[in-house]
Design a protein around this motif. Structure first.
Motif, PDB file in Angstrom:
ATOM      1  N   TRP A 177       0.836  -1.207   0.000  1.00 14.26           N
ATOM      2  CA  TRP A 177       0.000   0.000   0.000  1.00 14.26           C
ATOM      3  C   TRP A 177       0.870   1.256   0.000  1.00 14.26           C
ATOM      4  O   TRP A 177       0.642   2.199  -0.763  1.00 14.26           O
ATOM      5  CB  TRP A 177      -0.926  -0.034   1.214  1.00 14.26           C
ATOM      6  N   ALA A 178       1.913   1.240   0.829  1.00 14.46           N
ATOM      7  CA  ALA A 178       2.819   2.394   0.921  1.00 14.46           C
ATOM      8  C   ALA A 178       3.568   2.620  -0.392  1.00 14.46           C
ATOM      9  O   ALA A 178       3.765   3.759  -0.829  1.00 14.46           O
ATOM     10  CB  ALA A 178       3.796   2.197   2.081  1.00 14.46           C
ATOM     11  N   LYS A 179       3.981   1.540  -1.024  1.00 17.35           N
ATOM     12  CA  LYS A 179       4.656   1.646  -2.327  1.00 17.35           C
ATOM     13  C   LYS A 179       3.729   2.282  -3.361  1.00 17.35           C
ATOM     14  O   LYS A 179       4.152   3.122  -4.162  1.00 17.35           O
ATOM     15  CB  LYS A 179       5.094   0.264  -2.815  1.00 17.35           C
TER      16      LYS A 179
ATOM     17  N   GLU B  68       1.856   7.054  -6.646  1.00 18.36           N
ATOM     18  CA  GLU B  68       0.755   7.960  -6.994  1.00 18.36           C
ATOM     19  C   GLU B  68       1.039   9.401  -6.590  1.00 18.36           C
ATOM     20  O   GLU B  68       0.385  10.320  -7.074  1.00 18.36           O
ATOM     21  CB  GLU B  68      -0.537   7.484  -6.315  1.00 18.36           C
ATOM     22  N   ASN B  69       1.972   9.597  -5.655  1.00 16.24           N
ATOM     23  CA  ASN B  69       2.282  10.949  -5.156  1.00 16.24           C
ATOM     24  C   ASN B  69       3.783  11.182  -5.296  1.00 16.24           C
ATOM     25  O   ASN B  69       4.568  10.810  -4.413  1.00 16.24           O
ATOM     26  CB  ASN B  69       1.860  11.082  -3.694  1.00 16.24           C
TER      27      ASN B  69
ATOM     28  N   GLU C 170       6.917  16.842   4.389  1.00 17.10           N
ATOM     29  CA  GLU C 170       6.489  16.840   5.788  1.00 17.10           C
ATOM     30  C   GLU C 170       5.111  17.489   5.935  1.00 17.10           C
ATOM     31  O   GLU C 170       4.304  17.081   6.763  1.00 17.10           O
ATOM     32  CB  GLU C 170       7.499  17.612   6.645  1.00 17.10           C
ATOM     33  N   GLU C 171       4.853  18.496   5.090  1.00 14.61           N
ATOM     34  CA  GLU C 171       3.596  19.249   5.173  1.00 14.61           C
ATOM     35  C   GLU C 171       2.423  18.481   4.563  1.00 14.61           C
ATOM     36  O   GLU C 171       1.269  18.689   4.945  1.00 14.61           O
ATOM     37  CB  GLU C 171       3.725  20.607   4.474  1.00 14.61           C
ATOM     38  N   THR C 172       2.698  17.600   3.597  1.00 16.20           N
ATOM     39  CA  THR C 172       1.605  16.942   2.860  1.00 16.20           C
ATOM     40  C   THR C 172       1.411  15.471   3.221  1.00 16.20           C
ATOM     41  O   THR C 172       0.396  14.887   2.868  1.00 16.20           O
ATOM     42  CB  THR C 172       1.851  17.035   1.344  1.00 16.20           C
ATOM     43  N   VAL C 173       2.363  14.867   3.914  1.00 13.56           N
ATOM     44  CA  VAL C 173       2.331  13.412   4.088  1.00 13.56           C
ATOM     45  C   VAL C 173       1.097  12.939   4.862  1.00 13.56           C
ATOM     46  O   VAL C 173       0.481  11.924   4.492  1.00 13.56           O
ATOM     47  CB  VAL C 173       3.629  12.906   4.756  1.00 13.56           C
ATOM     48  N   THR C 174       0.699  13.671   5.904  1.00 11.54           N
ATOM     49  CA  THR C 174      -0.481  13.254   6.678  1.00 11.54           C
ATOM     50  C   THR C 174      -1.736  13.320   5.822  1.00 11.54           C
ATOM     51  O   THR C 174      -2.581  12.407   5.861  1.00 11.54           O
ATOM     52  CB  THR C 174      -0.649  14.137   7.934  1.00 11.54           C
ATOM     53  N   HIS C 175      -1.867  14.396   5.027  1.00 12.83           N
ATOM     54  CA  HIS C 175      -3.024  14.514   4.133  1.00 12.83           C
ATOM     55  C   HIS C 175      -3.052  13.363   3.134  1.00 12.83           C
ATOM     56  O   HIS C 175      -4.123  12.795   2.860  1.00 12.83           O
ATOM     57  CB  HIS C 175      -2.987  15.848   3.385  1.00 12.83           C
ATOM     58  N   VAL C 176      -1.893  12.998   2.588  1.00 10.41           N
ATOM     59  CA  VAL C 176      -1.811  11.895   1.610  1.00 10.41           C
ATOM     60  C   VAL C 176      -2.318  10.603   2.243  1.00 10.41           C
ATOM     61  O   VAL C 176      -3.124   9.865   1.648  1.00 10.41           O
ATOM     62  CB  VAL C 176      -0.363  11.726   1.104  1.00 10.41           C
ATOM     63  N   ILE C 177      -1.881  10.335   3.469  1.00  9.82           N
ATOM     64  CA  ILE C 177      -2.276   9.085   4.135  1.00  9.82           C
ATOM     65  C   ILE C 177      -3.750   9.106   4.511  1.00  9.82           C
ATOM     66  O   ILE C 177      -4.475   8.121   4.304  1.00  9.82           O
ATOM     67  CB  ILE C 177      -1.387   8.836   5.370  1.00  9.82           C
TER      68      ILE C 177
END
Length: 496
Positions: free
Chosen positions: A439-441, A446-447, A452-459
């Motif tokens: 899933w992480a791969k 896809e992204n 650091e600013e966007t990673v939480t939104h992506v998840i």
């Protein structure tokens, strides 16, 4: 503030709650004094209490631990807290009388009284609930609600050992029995000293109304049968649900399905869940109307939703219950092998049921009937219409009533696990769980630029997408051309 003043203030809150009178003050103060291991009270001032009950509770618990009358074992602290908060909770007869007085003004006023009482006396664990992670996801079916449930505390090693050595007791029979009201609790069973139940008469049967200690949504409540009996979806179920919406017209009420895999976590005790919350499914529109020939006065339609949902509406609740039962009987015996739908196993085991949800809108009643099938196969041994294995790293538990309506209740393990997924996506040192790697791969592919600013939104966005898939897995008639053609064939049987 001295501990004596804390005891005085806590006693003032107990008297204000309505279960005691000012004459009882000395008695109450001495009871609390003894519980926390103090020997005497200093001079105190009776005053208007500004602090919340939970703040005063914490001070009393802290003093009890200082005085060595209370350990640091979570279960013992919970039992002790519930016993203290029981002073802030009138007896069941008084609570029921107050509820009836407020109900005479309006149902909203009655539930507001009971809800505030259940929060103030810490039966509803407001501080624990506040820890939950909550957000919305813009799916193809409207905004889904995502929750990572962090409210129930993790058991520490000492608690696990204590529970293992605790005496095995089969009382109360289950956590939904009325015998829980006022029960002290034990190391392996939650404290219920401050628990109260509102009695309800539903068509001659005795039922109870209470709030959920670890609420998943606003005014999350449980309506339970006085009799400890298995859950069963019948015509009487539909009639009761509609009756409840008449008694509490500002609440929805629904039932988990009555079969394993597609049912809830407690199938042994007949109960429903209710509350003052508009779920995503309730906002979903009817995308196609159809006629129930046997019930022409009932409006019937298919809801635009990942699960297969039939919505019925009528001004006559008895007629609506009969129409819902008609749909249930048709579905219970319906099979379509072209889409892996089988009503019975070779040994005649039934596999079809319904998750029903009732609401009242001004002058008409509404029932959403979610078609459920609990068959398994070689490819899907956990359930054909259950989260499939490629999404079980996020959600492998049953899809019950709450999830069906569009609110994901995701396990607490995800909080720490997703932090490791974030580290993985950012190229940092990590301890990502093996079952999250694929899933992480995919998320990395896809992204292309994750910061650091966007990673939480992506998840979080990806979690929402997984939940949407989970709901689609649970749908018996898929949203593709083949599935919709099969749904049409079933709908045609309702017109016969």
């Amino acid at each position: 503030m001295t501990i004596s003043q804390t005891i005085c203030d806590f006693t003032t809150l107990a008297i204000e709650a309505g279960g005691w009178m000012e004459m009882d003050r000395i008695y109450l103060q001495n009871r609390i004094l003894g519980m926390i291991g103090e020997n005497s009270l200093e001079s105190t001032k009776i005053r208007s209490v500004q602090q919340e009950s939970l703040v005063l509770l914490d001070q009393l618990v802290e003093q009890a631990q200082k005085n060595k009358v209370l350990s640091d074992l979570p279960a013992e602290i919970e039992i002790f807290e519930a016993q203290l908060m029981d002073f802030l909770t009138p007896p069941p007869s008084v609570v029921n009388a107050f509820f009836a007085q407020h109900y005479a003004n309006s149902p909203e006023e009655a539930t507001a009284y009971f809800y505030q009482l259940s929060q103030r006396n810490d039966y509803i664990k407001t501080r624990a609930i506040a820890k939950n992670i909550k957000y919305t996801y813009p799916s193809s079916y409207g905004e889904l609600e995502i929750t990572i449930n962090l409210s129930k505390p993790e058991k520490d090693p000492k608690q696990i050992i204590a529970e293992k050595n605790a005496e095995k007791v089969n009382y109360p029979t289950c956590m939904l029995c009325m015998a829980n009201e006022g029960y002290k609790g034990r190391l392996n069973y939650p404290a219920r000293t401050n628990h109260r139940i509102i009695r309800m008469n539903l068509d001659g049967e005795s039922w109870g109304f209470q709030y959920s200690p670890y609420a998943y949504y606003n005014e999350h409540s449980i309506i339970l049968s006085e009799e400890h009996r298995p859950m069963k979806i019948t015509k009487e179920t539909f009639a009761r649900l509609l009756k409840i919406t008449e008694v509490l017209p500002h609440y929805f009420v629904g039932s988990n399905a009555d079969l394993p895999i597609v049912g809830g976590s407690i199938l042994a005790h007949d109960h429903y869940q209710a509350g003052r919350h508009e779920f995503p499914m309730a906002k979903a529109p009817i995308e196609k109307l159809f006629k129930l020939t046997a019930y022409p006065q009932v409006i019937a339609g298919i809801v635009k939703w990942p699960l297969s949902v039939i919505r019925l509406q009528a001004t006559d609740k008895e007629l609506l219950a009969a129409a819902a039962n008609y749909v249930l009987e048709k579905w219970a015996n319906y099979s379509d092998q072209s889409v892996a739908i089988s009503a019975f196993s070779s040994d005649k085991t039934p596999h079809h049921t319904i998750t029903p949800i009732a609401r009242k809108h001004e002058h008409y009643f509404e029932l959403d009937l979610v078609l459920r099938d609990n068959n398994v196969s070689k490819e899907h041994p956990e359930g054909i219409f259950h989260p499939h294995r490629d999404v079980q790293h996020i959600k492998k538990e049953n899809i019950g009533l709450i999830e069906v309506m569009g609110l994901a209740v995701l396990p607490p393990r995800l909080k720490d696990e997703l932090a490791e997924v974030e580290n993985y996506l950012l190229g940092k040192e990590n301890a990502i769980a093996e079952y999250h790697i694929e899933w992480a791969k995919q998320l990395k592919m896809e992204n292309s630029t994750i910061t650091e600013e966007t990673v939480t939104h992506v998840i979080y966005h990806a979690l929402g997408k997984v939940f949407e898939r989970v709901l689609e897995d649970a749908g018996v008639f898929k949203r593709d051309e083949k599935g919709q053609a099969a749904l049409k064939r079933f709908i045609e049987t309702l017109g016969q």
